[in-house]
Scaffold this active site. Structure first.
Site, PDB file in Angstrom:
ATOM      1  N   LYS A   1       0.807  -1.230   0.000  1.00  0.00           N
ATOM      2  CA  LYS A   1       0.000   0.000   0.000  1.00  0.00           C
ATOM      3  C   LYS A   1       0.842   1.283   0.000  1.00  0.00           C
ATOM      4  O   LYS A   1       0.421   2.295  -0.542  1.00  0.00           O
ATOM      5  CB  LYS A   1      -0.942   0.020   1.215  1.00  0.00           C
ATOM      6  CG  LYS A   1      -2.129  -0.920   1.073  1.00  0.00           C
ATOM      7  CD  LYS A   1      -3.073  -0.735   2.251  1.00  0.00           C
ATOM      8  CE  LYS A   1      -4.261  -1.668   2.150  1.00  0.00           C
ATOM      9  NZ  LYS A   1      -5.270  -1.393   3.184  1.00  0.00           N
TER      10      LYS A   1
ATOM     11  N   ASN B   1      -4.852   2.099  -1.735  1.00  0.00           N
ATOM     12  CA  ASN B   1      -5.397   0.732  -1.819  1.00  0.00           C
ATOM     13  C   ASN B   1      -6.130   0.484  -3.134  1.00  0.00           C
ATOM     14  O   ASN B   1      -6.523  -0.638  -3.427  1.00  0.00           O
ATOM     15  CB  ASN B   1      -6.322   0.432  -0.622  1.00  0.00           C
ATOM     16  CG  ASN B   1      -7.676   1.101  -0.763  1.00  0.00           C
ATOM     17  OD1 ASN B   1      -7.811   2.121  -1.436  1.00  0.00           O
ATOM     18  ND2 ASN B   1      -8.684   0.536  -0.135  1.00  0.00           N
TER      19      ASN B   1
ATOM     20  N   ASP C   1     -10.299   3.194   1.762  1.00  0.00           N
ATOM     21  CA  ASP C   1     -10.611   2.618   3.079  1.00  0.00           C
ATOM     22  C   ASP C   1     -11.399   3.597   3.957  1.00  0.00           C
ATOM     23  O   ASP C   1     -12.444   3.256   4.511  1.00  0.00           O
ATOM     24  CB  ASP C   1      -9.321   2.222   3.815  1.00  0.00           C
ATOM     25  CG  ASP C   1      -8.765   0.886   3.334  1.00  0.00           C
ATOM     26  OD1 ASP C   1      -9.532   0.097   2.748  1.00  0.00           O
ATOM     27  OD2 ASP C   1      -7.570   0.629   3.550  1.00  0.00           O
TER      28      ASP C   1
ATOM     29  N   GLY D   1      -2.373   1.836   9.034  1.00  0.00           N
ATOM     30  CA  GLY D   1      -2.913   2.246   7.740  1.00  0.00           C
ATOM     31  C   GLY D   1      -4.409   2.526   7.781  1.00  0.00           C
ATOM     32  O   GLY D   1      -4.868   3.562   7.265  1.00  0.00           O
ATOM     33  N   ALA D   2      -5.177   1.630   8.402  1.00  0.00           N
ATOM     34  CA  ALA D   2      -6.635   1.813   8.443  1.00  0.00           C
ATOM     35  C   ALA D   2      -6.974   3.058   9.255  1.00  0.00           C
ATOM     36  O   ALA D   2      -7.837   3.857   8.868  1.00  0.00           O
ATOM     37  CB  ALA D   2      -7.301   0.578   9.047  1.00  0.00           C
TER      38      ALA D   2
HETATM   39  P1  NDP Z   1      -1.513  -1.883  10.734  1.00  0.00           P
HETATM   40  O1  NDP Z   1      -0.586  -3.015  10.986  1.00  0.00           O
HETATM   41  O2  NDP Z   1      -1.108  -0.777   9.817  1.00  0.00           O
HETATM   42  O3  NDP Z   1      -1.871  -1.198  12.168  1.00  0.00           O
HETATM   43  C1  NDP Z   1      -2.223  -1.983  13.285  1.00  0.00           C
HETATM   44  C2  NDP Z   1      -2.671  -1.087  14.429  1.00  0.00           C
HETATM   45  O4  NDP Z   1      -3.114  -1.945  15.495  1.00  0.00           O
HETATM   46  C3  NDP Z   1      -1.557  -0.211  14.998  1.00  0.00           C
HETATM   47  O5  NDP Z   1      -2.112   0.980  15.495  1.00  0.00           O
HETATM   48  C4  NDP Z   1      -1.028  -1.085  16.162  1.00  0.00           C
HETATM   49  O6  NDP Z   1      -0.422  -0.336  17.177  1.00  0.00           O
HETATM   50  C5  NDP Z   1      -2.347  -1.666  16.671  1.00  0.00           C
HETATM   51  N1  NDP Z   1      -2.150  -2.910  17.411  1.00  0.00           N
HETATM   52  C6  NDP Z   1      -1.951  -4.153  16.902  1.00  0.00           C
HETATM   53  N2  NDP Z   1      -1.834  -5.056  17.890  1.00  0.00           N
HETATM   54  C7  NDP Z   1      -1.948  -4.367  19.057  1.00  0.00           C
HETATM   55  C8  NDP Z   1      -1.917  -4.740  20.433  1.00  0.00           C
HETATM   56  N3  NDP Z   1      -1.739  -6.016  20.806  1.00  0.00           N
HETATM   57  N4  NDP Z   1      -2.097  -3.778  21.370  1.00  0.00           N
HETATM   58  C9  NDP Z   1      -2.279  -2.483  21.014  1.00  0.00           C
HETATM   59  N5  NDP Z   1      -2.315  -2.070  19.718  1.00  0.00           N
HETATM   60  C10 NDP Z   1      -2.156  -2.991  18.758  1.00  0.00           C
HETATM   61  O7  NDP Z   1      -2.865  -2.546  10.265  1.00  0.00           O
HETATM   62  P2  NDP Z   1      -4.072  -1.870   9.440  1.00  0.00           P
HETATM   63  O8  NDP Z   1      -4.220  -0.471   9.901  1.00  0.00           O
HETATM   64  O9  NDP Z   1      -3.880  -2.132   8.004  1.00  0.00           O
HETATM   65  O10 NDP Z   1      -5.315  -2.754   9.927  1.00  0.00           O
HETATM   66  C11 NDP Z   1      -5.886  -2.594  11.204  1.00  0.00           C
HETATM   67  C12 NDP Z   1      -7.192  -3.384  11.257  1.00  0.00           C
HETATM   68  O11 NDP Z   1      -8.129  -2.824  10.351  1.00  0.00           O
HETATM   69  C13 NDP Z   1      -7.025  -4.869  10.860  1.00  0.00           C
HETATM   70  O12 NDP Z   1      -7.834  -5.643  11.697  1.00  0.00           O
HETATM   71  C14 NDP Z   1      -7.553  -4.909   9.436  1.00  0.00           C
HETATM   72  O13 NDP Z   1      -8.112  -6.157   9.121  1.00  0.00           O
HETATM   73  C15 NDP Z   1      -8.645  -3.854   9.515  1.00  0.00           C
HETATM   74  N6  NDP Z   1      -8.958  -3.285   8.205  1.00  0.00           N
HETATM   75  C16 NDP Z   1     -10.265  -3.318   7.833  1.00  0.00           C
HETATM   76  C17 NDP Z   1     -10.648  -2.800   6.626  1.00  0.00           C
HETATM   77  C18 NDP Z   1     -12.093  -2.862   6.260  1.00  0.00           C
HETATM   78  O14 NDP Z   1     -12.414  -2.545   5.110  1.00  0.00           O
HETATM   79  N7  NDP Z   1     -12.980  -3.248   7.157  1.00  0.00           N
HETATM   80  C19 NDP Z   1      -9.692  -2.180   5.701  1.00  0.00           C
HETATM   81  C20 NDP Z   1      -8.337  -2.161   6.220  1.00  0.00           C
HETATM   82  C21 NDP Z   1      -7.995  -2.700   7.432  1.00  0.00           C
HETATM   83  P3  NDP Z   1       1.168   0.000  17.126  1.00  0.00           P
HETATM   84  O15 NDP Z   1       1.318   1.161  16.179  1.00  0.00           O
HETATM   85  O16 NDP Z   1       1.476   0.367  18.530  1.00  0.00           O
HETATM   86  O17 NDP Z   1       1.845  -1.247  16.653  1.00  0.00           O
END
Ligand code: NDP
Length: 281
Positions: A69, A90, A105, A133-134
């Site tokens: 992305k 995306n 998104d 990203g989301a």
């Molecule tokens: P990224 O990997 O870019 O970001 C993940 C985020 O989750 C970060 O803010 C990270 O925090 C946080 N995180 C993950 N694990 C933990 C934890 N154990 N404790 C605290 N914070 C945590 O992923 P995306 O942004 O691409 O995706 C995020 C979610 O959104 C996913 O579930 C994905 O499936 C969903 N999504 C849904 C879409 C839809 O159309 N419905 C489209 C795109 C995504 P940190 O920065 O501290 O690591």
């Protein structure tokens, strides 16, 4: 009569379990369009070659997923203002060899808020969990839609600070940051989980969030779509709060892509049903 099909597709790695193709193919059939959606696995080192390849093959559009992305930006001719602000793409529209990068998104999320939850974002106070990203896409579109403030909660403070700074500079919205745990105050109108907490297979996990003081009228949204019924949404509903699931965002971001590529209105209900079937299978 023409036997030539128009092509669009997905580049990512891994892609085997990505259900987008099922949703778009159902939409093409419903709209009587001789279009195909091809789900393609592409390693990071091959992205440049793949972009040249899809242009040479006359593809009309693309979706990009993990890990492409951000990496795709340098292979594109033009970005929409939202894609520029989010820093990730995306969806790509290809016209006469010219590539336009968009990010659907956040727009998909916003369409769900307005059409499914019937909430007008302008003037609302938002609590946004996550800075990936989301979250960046959702925050950018909420800010552009005129929310009054966005409070971001993120584990990694540096990532959170970068997002909040980009938001303020790019949109002028009032944005702040803290880390976990979170207590939702009674002035919050919209809560969004844009972390991957609760995503399959960790379906018993939920963000460390206290909804005790939240207003019952507040809307609680989850970007996680697998499962669509997350623990967070169940907890919110138990308190009588309104909810919006990640399927809504997923369908609408696809619908916006369909409209960008074909210029026709997307058959949203058909797309949602196809997606539900694909995820259940
Ligand atoms: P990224 O990997 O870019 O970001 C993940 C985020 O989750 C970060 O803010 C990270 O925090 C946080 N995180 C993950 N694990 C933990 C934890 N154990 N404790 C605290 N914070 C945590 O992923 P995306 O942004 O691409 O995706 C995020 C979610 O959104 C996913 O579930 C994905 O499936 C969903 N999504 C849904 C879409 C839809 O159309 N419905 C489209 C795109 C995504 P940190 O920065 O501290 O690591």
């Amino acid at each position: 009569m023409s036997y030539r099909a128009e092509l669009v597709g997905l580049l990512g790695q891994p892609v085997d379990e990505n259900p987008t193709g099922a949703m778009q193919e159902a939409a093409f059939e419903e709209a009587h369009l001789d279009w195909r959606y091809v789900t393609m696995e592409v390693a990071p080192a091959k992205l440049g070659a793949a972009m040249k390849g899809v242009k040479a093959l006359g593809f009309r559009g693309l979706n990009l997923t993990i890990p492409h992305k951000v990496a795709v930006l340098k292979h594109l001719d033009e970005l929409t203002p939202a894609a520029k602000l989010i820093g990730a793409v995306n969806t790509v529209a290809i016209r006469d060899g010219h590539t336009l990068g968009e990010n659907t998104d956040g727009k998909g999320f916003l369409r769900g808020v307005v059409e499914d939850a019937r909430v007008e974002p302008a003037g609302k106070r938002v609590l946004l969990l996550g800075a990936g990203g989301a979250a960046r896409a959702i925050a950018a579109e909420l800010a552009l839609a005129g929310v009054s403030s966005i409070h971001v909660v993120n584990r990694d403070p540096e990532r959170g600070e970068t997002m909040v700074r980009d938001l303020r500079e790019g949109t002028g919205v009032s944005a702040s940051l803290s880390t976990w745990p979170v207590k939702v105050s009674d002035d919050i109108d919209i809560v969004v989980n844009a972390t991957s907490i609760g995503l399959y297979p960790d379906i018993d996990r939920m963000p460390d969030i206290d909804l005790g003081d939240a207003r019952p009228q507040a809307l609680v949204c989850d970007a996680v779509f697998n499962p669509s019924e997350t623990r967070l949404l169940r907890a919110a509903r138990k308190r009588g709060m309104r909810t919006l699931d990640g399927l809504s965002m997923l369908v609408y971001q696809g619908a916006i892509g369909f409209e960008l590529w074909t210029g026709k209105p997307a058959p949203e209900r058909v797309m949602k049903n196809a997606l539900r079937r694909a995820l259940a299978a």
